[in-house]
Design an enzyme around this catalytic site. Structure first.
Site, PDB file in Angstrom:
ATOM      1  N   THR A  51     -51.947  58.541  16.516  1.00  0.00           N
ATOM      2  CA  THR A  51     -52.784  58.695  17.700  1.00  0.00           C
ATOM      3  C   THR A  51     -52.155  57.955  18.873  1.00  0.00           C
ATOM      4  O   THR A  51     -51.680  56.826  18.719  1.00  0.00           O
ATOM      5  CB  THR A  51     -54.214  58.177  17.449  1.00  0.00           C
ATOM      6  OG1 THR A  51     -54.846  59.008  16.477  1.00  0.00           O
ATOM      7  CG2 THR A  51     -55.043  58.209  18.725  1.00  0.00           C
ATOM      8  N   PHE A  70     -52.762  56.202  22.364  1.00  0.00           N
ATOM      9  CA  PHE A  70     -53.791  55.532  23.157  1.00  0.00           C
ATOM     10  C   PHE A  70     -53.241  55.242  24.549  1.00  0.00           C
ATOM     11  O   PHE A  70     -52.060  54.911  24.698  1.00  0.00           O
ATOM     12  CB  PHE A  70     -54.213  54.216  22.504  1.00  0.00           C
ATOM     13  CG  PHE A  70     -54.894  54.378  21.171  1.00  0.00           C
ATOM     14  CD1 PHE A  70     -56.274  54.386  21.070  1.00  0.00           C
ATOM     15  CD2 PHE A  70     -54.139  54.530  20.005  1.00  0.00           C
ATOM     16  CE1 PHE A  70     -56.900  54.544  19.843  1.00  0.00           C
ATOM     17  CE2 PHE A  70     -54.761  54.683  18.765  1.00  0.00           C
ATOM     18  CZ  PHE A  70     -56.144  54.688  18.691  1.00  0.00           C
TER      19      PHE A  70
END
Length: 376
Positions: A281, A283
């Protein structure tokens, strides 16, 4: 019988003539740029271009040629504008970009917001990016984080924007358009989901699984193997783990990271096959200050376009002509304007570079709206 070789020779002759005329036209474009530099006149004169395209189309011998000639000259005029933007930059006619270049982000003692609970992936991303010398606090929603940063109650917030398996977090794009915050950094975290439950629970006990919708989507194949489980959405993976721990129900499980299991005292029921080995992921770190570090290499922007054929292509061509590598494009609907969209673009570059200045100058002049979201 027609002589194909002679026809091709005639076409080659005409093509060479077109090339010479194009070169001549581009030389004249340089003279136009000199005039506009001296007078401050804008490069883009949309009404003149529309009028000229109409006249050229009307002068063609048939409807097919009319469309063709308009397409050709639309591109020629677009190319001419791009050359003029380059010449303006080369002559140091600056386009104001109110970003401040810094050597490093001021992070010591900074107030940093993350969404969720300690043990969440966002918390891990925050600690990886900032280290320990910060004042961190959590909120329940991304919107709260955006508000605290925009009104100056926090210096930074860390938000998930994209997962390699489940795709983008669309709400974050909408919030970036809504709030006057800017991206100043990014952190990529490897995602290793675990299925966890209370002590003594077994897989056969599970009836409900809690997690964030993105995590549920990333574990889709694993969950499909257990069709008897009811999937329940949570605001955050760590919130899901907290709920399971607090309620102490052996029929409930959470999908979260190993740190969440440790933090809330849960047992790992399954760690294999929940998500792929490449699951990560991205960010973003946001601030309400327009800063970029001197060696920043990625720029994020969003723009809105006239609802016209070819308008998106025309915007993207600014990256092509300035040799800029576009790494991502996303579209989001504009509320209140049916079937119209804003486009979010990531591309490689630094705001101090001439090629970037050229591209942004052109997009700013020709889009309905442009906003630089950050250079990081």
């Amino acid at each position: 019988m027609l002589d194909l070789g002679k026809i091709r020779n005639d076409i080659d002759t005409i093509d060479n003539q077109i090339l010479e005329l194009f070169e001549h036209r581009m030389a004249l474009t340089g003279e136009v740029a000199e005039y506009k530099i001296a007078t401050g006149k804008p490069v883009f004169d949309q009404q003149r271009e529309i009028s000229k395209l109409q006249k050229l189309g009307d002068a063609a011998s048939n409807s097919f040629n009319s469309k063709g000639i308009q397409e050709i000259f639309y591109q020629i005029m677009s190319i001419s504008r791009k050359r003029q933007y380059q010449l303006l930059t080369e002559n140091q006619v600056e386009q104001p970009v109110d970003y401040v270049q810094v050597d490093n982000l001021p992070t010591k003692g900074a107030k940093v917001i993350f969404q969720g609970e300690e043990g969440a992936y966002t918390y891990e991303a925050m600690r990886t990016f900032f280290g320990e010398d910060i004042q961190s606090s959590n909120v329940e929603t991304w919107k709260e984080a955006m508000e605290l940063v925009s009104n100056g109650q926090a210096d930074y917030a860390v938000l998930p924007i994209e997962n390699s398996t489940a795709g983008v977090v669309q709400d974050i794009y909408d919030l970036m358009a809504e709030y006057p915050n800017y991206i100043v950094g990014e952190q990529i975290i490897r995602i290793e989901h675990q299925l966890m439950g209370v002590k003594g629970a077994r897989l056969s006990d599970i009836r409900r699984v809690y997690s964030h919708p993105q995590a549920l989507a990333q574990c889709k194949k694993f969950l499909e193997k257990n069709p008897g489980w009811t999937q329940k959405r949570s605001l955050n993976t760590a919130f899901a783990a907290k709920k399971v721990a607090e309620e102490g129900d052996k029929t409930q499980a959470a999908i979260a990271g190993r740190s969440a299991a440790e933090y809330f005292g849960l047992e790992i029921l399954e760690s294999q096959g929940l998500s792929t080995d490449t699951n990560s992921t991205r960010f973003i770190v946001i601030s309400n200050q327009k800063r970029f570090i001197k060696d920043a290499g990625k720029i994020s922007v969003y723009f809105e376009l006239p609802h016209e054929s070819g308008s998106l292509y025309n915007m993207l061509s600014h990256f092509i002509y300035n040799d800029l590598n576009m790494t991502k494009i996303e579209s989001r609907p504009i509320v209140g304007r049916n079937w119209e969209y804003r486009f979010f673009i990531d591309f490689e570059g630094n705001l101090s570079e001439a090629a970037v200045k050229n591209a942004l100058r052109g997009i700013d002049a020709e889009a309905s709206y442009l906003r630089i979201l950050g250079n990081y």
